[in-house]
Scaffold this motif. Structure first.
Motif, mmCIF file in Angstrom:
data_model
loop_
_atom_site.group_PDB
_atom_site.id
_atom_site.type_symbol
_atom_site.label_atom_id
_atom_site.label_comp_id
_atom_site.label_asym_id
_atom_site.label_seq_id
_atom_site.Cartn_x
_atom_site.Cartn_y
_atom_site.Cartn_z
ATOM 1 N N GLY A 46 0.863 -1.271 0.108
ATOM 2 C CA GLY A 46 0.096 -0.014 0.044
ATOM 3 C C GLY A 46 0.742 1.448 -0.085
ATOM 4 N N SER A 47 1.866 1.385 0.917
ATOM 5 C CA SER A 47 2.743 2.640 0.909
ATOM 6 C C SER A 47 3.664 2.629 -0.394
ATOM 7 N N LEU A 48 4.028 1.575 -0.810
ATOM 8 C CA LEU A 48 4.781 1.658 -1.925
ATOM 9 C C LEU A 48 4.145 1.937 -3.317
ATOM 10 N N LEU A 49 2.768 1.584 -3.384
ATOM 11 C CA LEU A 49 1.704 2.034 -4.397
ATOM 12 C C LEU A 49 1.404 3.577 -4.276
ATOM 13 N N ALA A 68 4.663 0.209 -13.425
ATOM 14 C CA ALA A 68 5.161 0.160 -12.035
ATOM 15 C C ALA A 68 4.230 -0.778 -11.139
ATOM 16 N N THR A 69 3.179 -0.775 -11.307
ATOM 17 C CA THR A 69 1.912 -1.361 -10.658
ATOM 18 C C THR A 69 1.949 -2.802 -10.886
ATOM 19 N N ILE A 70 2.192 -3.166 -12.002
ATOM 20 C CA ILE A 70 2.088 -4.724 -12.458
ATOM 21 C C ILE A 70 3.536 -5.253 -11.702
ATOM 22 N N ILE A 71 4.622 -4.713 -11.954
ATOM 23 C CA ILE A 71 5.802 -4.980 -11.223
ATOM 24 C C ILE A 71 5.564 -5.132 -9.702
ATOM 25 N N LEU A 72 4.893 -4.022 -9.050
ATOM 26 C CA LEU A 72 4.617 -4.087 -7.670
ATOM 27 C C LEU A 72 3.940 -5.277 -7.396
ATOM 28 N N ASP A 73 2.883 -5.728 -8.247
ATOM 29 C CA ASP A 73 2.108 -6.939 -7.636
ATOM 30 C C ASP A 73 2.907 -8.153 -7.668
ATOM 31 N N GLY A 74 3.944 -8.114 -8.364
ATOM 32 C CA GLY A 74 4.799 -9.692 -8.188
ATOM 33 C C GLY A 74 5.934 -9.579 -7.342
ATOM 34 N N ILE A 75 5.845 -8.496 -6.364
ATOM 35 C CA ILE A 75 7.295 -8.404 -5.466
ATOM 36 C C ILE A 75 6.943 -9.173 -4.387
ATOM 37 N N ALA A 76 7.928 -10.129 -3.740
ATOM 38 C CA ALA A 76 8.066 -10.937 -2.679
ATOM 39 C C ALA A 76 8.460 -10.066 -1.352
#
Length: 279
Positions: free
Chosen positions: A6-9, A25-33
């Motif tokens: 949430g904060s990174l978004l 950027a949002t797509i990449i964020l969705d895949g972050i571990a």
């Protein structure tokens, strides 16, 4: 306090970017571990091939490169590297400047993000019973293997093949049940897998009795295309029809007494040998 999705978004939306770069950027964020080892990834990293990103964005590879460059020079400082070889997925990570400069992006105690560090557990938990089933898709591990292997050395290996190798590896060592984390470790060391016990103890002069059925099956499977198997399957279905494809698989299952997945590879191998599909 650690950043959450949430904060990174919020940080992404605060950064001056084009609309397409925001979406990427949002797509990449969705895949972050957010926990080391989750989906087989280092903490804070996401894994994608450029082809997969371009497809999800609906844009060309050239335009995708422009957007990645835009994210790299922006306040998000997107970094990417490829540690597992030329054809492996890229690992993406947003730069440290986000953590240093983001004050409004820090989560409060009320943030209920599913990706907070304290609530995000490694997905490989529990026990795996060796020999419970030979078909990985009848277990709960199939989807986990699919998700994890994208960032590991076995990224281009079929899920069923990984499972069969893992089961065989443990059977040779007499293991009946192992922690689920062993499967993740086995996948991480795919290219450096140790020799089997049989290979270590078999003397050069030992005579091995070959089963003709297994020999034929092995020859057919070795000819089958493993990479992009689904595309080759689609080509063969178009060439001989759905009914003909299913009939061939059933005949191999009955004649050679093997599981359906193995029979599928055998059918594909035979089709390569006779020139119906290319390898």
């Amino acid at each position: 306090m650690e950043l959450t999705t949430g904060s990174l978004l919020r940080r992404i939306t605060e950064t001056d970017l084009s609309v397409s770069a925001h979406k990427l950027a949002t797509i990449i964020l969705d895949g972050i571990a957010w926990k080391d080892g989750y989906n087989g990834l280092p903490r804070g990293a996401a894994a994608f091939t450029l082809a997969a990103l371009a497809e999800r964005m609906g844009i060309s590879r050239q335009y995708l490169s422009n957007l990645l460059g835009e994210l790299a020079v922006s306040g998000l400082r997107l970094e990417r590297r490829k540690p597992h070889g030329k054809y492996a997925p890229w690992l993406f990570r947003f730069g440290e400047r986000i953590r240093e400069n983001s004050k409004h992006g820090m989560s409060s105690g009320d943030d209920t993000s599913l990706f907070r560090e304290e609530s995000h557990k490694t997905i490989f938990s529990g026990k795996i019973k060796i020999g419970e089933t030979g078909n990985v898709f009848q277990t709960r591990w199939a989807q986990l293997i699919k998700a994890v292997k994208t960032a590991l050395p076995c990224w281009n290996v079929d899920t069923q093949v990984i499972w069969e190798r893992f089961i065989a590896f443990n059977r040779q060592r007499g293991n009946v049940s192992v922690p689920a984390g062993y499967l993740l470790g086995f996948m991480r060391r795919w290219r450096n897998a140790p020799k089997t016990r049989q290979e270590e103890t078999l003397a050069p002069e030992t005579t091995v009795t070959v089963d003709p059925v297994q020999d034929e099956l092995a020859a057919l499977i070795s000819a089958a295309p493993v990479r992009n198997r689904q595309f080759h399957e689609a080509d063969l279905r178009r060439a001989i029809g759905q009914e003909g494809y299913d009939t061939r698989i059933c005949e191999v299952v009955k004649r050679l007494g093997c599981p359906r997945f193995t029979a599928t590879l055998a059918v594909h191998g035979r089709a390569v040998m006779v020139g119906e599909i290319s390898r």
